[in-house]
Write a protein that holds these residues in place. Structure first.
Motif, PDB file in Angstrom:
ATOM      1  N   CYS A 107      -0.489  -5.876  -8.201  1.00  0.00           N
ATOM      2  CA  CYS A 107       0.564  -4.990  -7.256  1.00  0.00           C
ATOM      3  C   CYS A 107      -0.061  -4.619  -6.139  1.00  0.00           C
ATOM      4  O   CYS A 107      -0.625  -3.222  -6.144  1.00  0.00           O
ATOM      5  N   VAL A 108       0.050  -5.293  -5.075  1.00  0.00           N
ATOM      6  CA  VAL A 108      -0.492  -4.876  -3.823  1.00  0.00           C
ATOM      7  C   VAL A 108       0.265  -4.973  -2.688  1.00  0.00           C
ATOM      8  O   VAL A 108       1.184  -5.701  -2.812  1.00  0.00           O
ATOM      9  N   GLY A 109      -0.144  -4.341  -1.565  1.00  0.00           N
ATOM     10  CA  GLY A 109       0.648  -4.579  -0.373  1.00  0.00           C
ATOM     11  C   GLY A 109       2.128  -4.076  -0.461  1.00  0.00           C
ATOM     12  O   GLY A 109       2.425  -2.759  -0.915  1.00  0.00           O
ATOM     13  N   ALA A 110       2.977  -4.496   0.043  1.00  0.00           N
ATOM     14  CA  ALA A 110       4.496  -4.220  -0.295  1.00  0.00           C
ATOM     15  C   ALA A 110       4.880  -4.140  -1.793  1.00  0.00           C
ATOM     16  O   ALA A 110       5.848  -3.534  -2.104  1.00  0.00           O
ATOM     17  N   GLY A 111       3.907  -4.923  -2.386  1.00  0.00           N
ATOM     18  CA  GLY A 111       4.427  -4.828  -3.992  1.00  0.00           C
ATOM     19  C   GLY A 111       4.037  -3.316  -4.605  1.00  0.00           C
ATOM     20  O   GLY A 111       4.680  -2.767  -5.207  1.00  0.00           O
ATOM     21  N   LEU A 112       2.894  -2.873  -3.979  1.00  0.00           N
ATOM     22  CA  LEU A 112       2.753  -1.506  -4.220  1.00  0.00           C
ATOM     23  C   LEU A 112       3.950  -0.375  -3.976  1.00  0.00           C
ATOM     24  O   LEU A 112       4.188   0.426  -4.294  1.00  0.00           O
ATOM     25  N   GLY A 113       4.155  -0.919  -2.510  1.00  0.00           N
ATOM     26  CA  GLY A 113       5.331   0.152  -2.049  1.00  0.00           C
ATOM     27  C   GLY A 113       6.701  -0.120  -2.797  1.00  0.00           C
ATOM     28  O   GLY A 113       7.090   1.074  -2.951  1.00  0.00           O
ATOM     29  N   LEU A 114       6.829  -1.124  -3.471  1.00  0.00           N
ATOM     30  CA  LEU A 114       8.133  -1.083  -4.185  1.00  0.00           C
ATOM     31  C   LEU A 114       7.656  -0.508  -5.619  1.00  0.00           C
ATOM     32  O   LEU A 114       8.807   0.293  -5.989  1.00  0.00           O
ATOM     33  N   ALA A 115       6.567  -0.368  -5.992  1.00  0.00           N
ATOM     34  CA  ALA A 115       6.294   0.333  -7.165  1.00  0.00           C
ATOM     35  C   ALA A 115       6.501   1.805  -7.087  1.00  0.00           C
ATOM     36  O   ALA A 115       7.049   2.615  -7.946  1.00  0.00           O
ATOM     37  N   LEU A 116       6.048   2.328  -5.904  1.00  0.00           N
ATOM     38  CA  LEU A 116       5.827   3.585  -5.837  1.00  0.00           C
ATOM     39  C   LEU A 116       7.390   4.292  -5.144  1.00  0.00           C
ATOM     40  O   LEU A 116       7.538   5.195  -5.182  1.00  0.00           O
ATOM     41  N   ALA A 117       8.198   3.394  -4.760  1.00  0.00           N
ATOM     42  CA  ALA A 117       9.697   3.493  -4.384  1.00  0.00           C
ATOM     43  C   ALA A 117      10.412   3.967  -5.790  1.00  0.00           C
ATOM     44  O   ALA A 117      11.360   4.729  -5.429  1.00  0.00           O
ATOM     45  N   CYS A 118      10.063   3.474  -6.715  1.00  0.00           N
ATOM     46  CA  CYS A 118      10.563   3.829  -8.046  1.00  0.00           C
ATOM     47  C   CYS A 118      10.384   4.976  -8.508  1.00  0.00           C
ATOM     48  O   CYS A 118       9.705   5.794  -8.225  1.00  0.00           O
ATOM     49  N   TRP A 123       2.329   1.143 -16.392  1.00  0.00           N
ATOM     50  CA  TRP A 123       1.191   0.238 -15.873  1.00  0.00           C
ATOM     51  C   TRP A 123       0.638  -0.505 -17.047  1.00  0.00           C
ATOM     52  O   TRP A 123       0.389   0.200 -18.249  1.00  0.00           O
ATOM     53  N   SER A 124       0.881  -1.535 -16.980  1.00  0.00           N
ATOM     54  CA  SER A 124      -0.077  -2.577 -17.830  1.00  0.00           C
ATOM     55  C   SER A 124      -1.527  -2.442 -17.730  1.00  0.00           C
ATOM     56  O   SER A 124      -2.241  -1.894 -16.780  1.00  0.00           O
ATOM     57  N   THR A 125      -2.328  -2.399 -19.033  1.00  0.00           N
ATOM     58  CA  THR A 125      -3.563  -2.427 -18.717  1.00  0.00           C
ATOM     59  C   THR A 125      -4.368  -3.345 -17.748  1.00  0.00           C
ATOM     60  O   THR A 125      -5.582  -3.451 -17.262  1.00  0.00           O
ATOM     61  N   THR A 126      -3.423  -4.589 -17.433  1.00  0.00           N
ATOM     62  CA  THR A 126      -3.941  -5.546 -16.791  1.00  0.00           C
ATOM     63  C   THR A 126      -3.480  -5.471 -15.222  1.00  0.00           C
ATOM     64  O   THR A 126      -3.905  -6.145 -14.342  1.00  0.00           O
ATOM     65  N   ALA A 127      -3.047  -4.191 -14.877  1.00  0.00           N
ATOM     66  CA  ALA A 127      -2.536  -3.848 -13.453  1.00  0.00           C
ATOM     67  C   ALA A 127      -3.559  -3.803 -12.591  1.00  0.00           C
ATOM     68  O   ALA A 127      -4.685  -3.064 -13.150  1.00  0.00           O
ATOM     69  N   ARG A 128      -3.619  -4.569 -11.357  1.00  0.00           N
ATOM     70  CA  ARG A 128      -4.668  -4.605 -10.362  1.00  0.00           C
ATOM     71  C   ARG A 128      -4.019  -4.162  -8.974  1.00  0.00           C
ATOM     72  O   ARG A 128      -3.059  -4.745  -8.535  1.00  0.00           O
ATOM     73  N   LEU A 129      -4.385  -2.902  -8.491  1.00  0.00           N
ATOM     74  CA  LEU A 129      -3.550  -2.296  -7.295  1.00  0.00           C
ATOM     75  C   LEU A 129      -4.245  -2.205  -6.268  1.00  0.00           C
ATOM     76  O   LEU A 129      -5.633  -2.324  -6.192  1.00  0.00           O
ATOM     77  N   GLY A 130      -3.692  -2.041  -5.139  1.00  0.00           N
ATOM     78  CA  GLY A 130      -4.295  -2.283  -3.814  1.00  0.00           C
ATOM     79  C   GLY A 130      -3.342  -2.217  -2.509  1.00  0.00           C
ATOM     80  O   GLY A 130      -2.135  -2.448  -2.977  1.00  0.00           O
ATOM     81  N   THR A 131      -3.759  -1.507  -1.361  1.00  0.00           N
ATOM     82  CA  THR A 131      -2.725  -1.665  -0.309  1.00  0.00           C
ATOM     83  C   THR A 131      -3.057  -2.848   0.320  1.00  0.00           C
ATOM     84  O   THR A 131      -1.885  -3.549   1.067  1.00  0.00           O
ATOM     85  N   ALA A 132      -4.121  -3.385   0.599  1.00  0.00           N
ATOM     86  CA  ALA A 132      -4.175  -4.787   1.234  1.00  0.00           C
ATOM     87  C   ALA A 132      -4.127  -4.984   2.767  1.00  0.00           C
ATOM     88  O   ALA A 132      -4.600  -5.994   3.383  1.00  0.00           O
ATOM     89  N   PHE A 133      -3.465  -4.107   3.318  1.00  0.00           N
ATOM     90  CA  PHE A 133      -2.877  -4.385   4.467  1.00  0.00           C
ATOM     91  C   PHE A 133      -4.084  -4.623   5.727  1.00  0.00           C
ATOM     92  O   PHE A 133      -3.827  -5.556   6.567  1.00  0.00           O
ATOM     93  N   SER A 134      -4.972  -3.843   5.697  1.00  0.00           N
ATOM     94  CA  SER A 134      -6.265  -3.640   6.647  1.00  0.00           C
ATOM     95  C   SER A 134      -7.015  -5.103   6.523  1.00  0.00           C
ATOM     96  O   SER A 134      -7.601  -5.657   7.342  1.00  0.00           O
ATOM     97  N   GLY A 135      -6.608  -5.538   5.099  1.00  0.00           N
ATOM     98  CA  GLY A 135      -7.532  -7.092   5.214  1.00  0.00           C
ATOM     99  C   GLY A 135      -6.877  -8.027   5.944  1.00  0.00           C
ATOM    100  O   GLY A 135      -7.582  -9.012   5.956  1.00  0.00           O
ATOM    101  N   ILE A 136      -5.766  -8.003   6.391  1.00  0.00           N
ATOM    102  CA  ILE A 136      -5.183  -9.005   7.095  1.00  0.00           C
ATOM    103  C   ILE A 136      -4.567  -8.442   8.779  1.00  0.00           C
ATOM    104  O   ILE A 136      -3.870  -8.869   9.343  1.00  0.00           O
ATOM    105  N   LEU A 138      -3.350  -5.657   9.334  1.00  0.00           N
ATOM    106  CA  LEU A 138      -1.990  -4.917   9.417  1.00  0.00           C
ATOM    107  C   LEU A 138      -2.138  -3.457   9.095  1.00  0.00           C
ATOM    108  O   LEU A 138      -3.135  -3.129   8.468  1.00  0.00           O
ATOM    109  N   THR A 139      -1.005  -2.857   9.075  1.00  0.00           N
ATOM    110  CA  THR A 139      -0.796  -1.492   8.539  1.00  0.00           C
ATOM    111  C   THR A 139       0.095  -1.231   7.586  1.00  0.00           C
ATOM    112  O   THR A 139       0.757  -2.285   7.157  1.00  0.00           O
ATOM    113  N   CYS A 140       0.483  -0.029   6.898  1.00  0.00           N
ATOM    114  CA  CYS A 140       1.596   0.008   6.030  1.00  0.00           C
ATOM    115  C   CYS A 140       2.882  -0.258   6.267  1.00  0.00           C
ATOM    116  O   CYS A 140       3.172  -0.160   7.446  1.00  0.00           O
TER     117      CYS A 140
END
Length: 260
Positions: A107-118, A123-136, A138-140
């Protein structure tokens, strides 16, 4: 194959991102389908609570970078932020009914944005979260520069965005992103149960509360908040839900809410 499924169970609508092979990367078809579907469920008076999920393997890895790379080859490729991401996040945040995110896997980048807009998150124990934007480079987008700061504070948000630091579900809860952590095989069941509980509640009051809380978080002055609360109470005081709940309380019975 359609990139999104809409499932109905009584007053609960479940919106399923359905590109599992791509870990629900947001291509144009999925973004358009998500924007249109959220508009439909927001307007549907028969829907009183919503679950947003990506299935058991992945919530959403953000923008489909293969499609993005092809678009970049044709020139600037960022109209999608205003045409898709912004309306989708606005629909989730302002929908006049509660929205529960059921998050498994990445659940990263815009995916994290979608989750936080709810409104609420599991969260499943398998959830792996991050912002990711600076890695490519970009910004938020998708509202993260606001929702992440509100959730975890400015300093931690700086670390998560600038360092693209990944984190897990236990950290998410401890840092203030809300929700609770559940086992993978119980995620959708518990999210649906939570949505059913909300759907049986005073959904007109929930809608007013969502607006009040969002405006307060945006820094609305106290005097304006007090006036907005007074106006909201007047509106809710005229509802069938309020009158019925007061009568039920006095009669010592459980109230039944109709959302009006």
């Amino acid at each position: 194959m359609h990139p999104l499924r809409l499932e109905r169970d009584g007053a609960v609508a479940t919106v399923v991102l359905d590109r599992p092979a791509q870990r629900n990367a947001l291509d144009l078809a999925l973004k358009v389908a998500l924007r249109e579907t959220l508009g439909e469920v927001a307007a549907d008076e028969g829907v009183r609570a919503v679950v947003l999920t990506g299935g058991p393997e992945a919530f959403c890895v953000g923008q489909d970078l293969a499609e993005h790379a092809a678009a970049l080859a044709e020139g600037p490729a960022f109209d999608t932020v205003t045409e898709h991401y912004n309306p989708v996040v606005t629909a989730l945040a302002t929908m006049p009914k509660p929205v529960v995110a059921a998050v498994a896997g990445p659940c990263v980048g815009a995916g994290l944005g979608l989750a936080l807009a709810c409104d609420l998150r599991l969260w499943s124990t398998t959830a792996r979260l991050g912002t990711a934007f600076s890695g490519i480079g970009l910004t938020c987008d998708s509202g993260l520069s606001t929702t992440l700061v509100r959730a975890v504070g400015e300093q931690r948000a700086r670390e998560l965005v600038l360092l693209a630091q990944p984190f897990g579900p236990d950290e998410a809860v401890a840092w203030g992103l809300g929700g609770r952590v559940v086992e993978p095989d119980a995620l959708l069941e518990e999210a649906t149960a939570l949505a059913r509980r909300l759907a049986a509640g005073p959904t007109a009051a929930y809608a007013e509360s969502k607006r009040l809380l969002a405006d307060a978080a945006a820094g609305r002055p106290l005097a304006e908040t007090l006036a907005a609360e007074a106006a909201a109470q007047v509106r809710l005081g005229a509802t069938t839900d309020h009158a019925g709940a007061v009568a039920s309380f006095l009669a010592k019975r459980r109230p039944t809410f109709e959302g009006r």
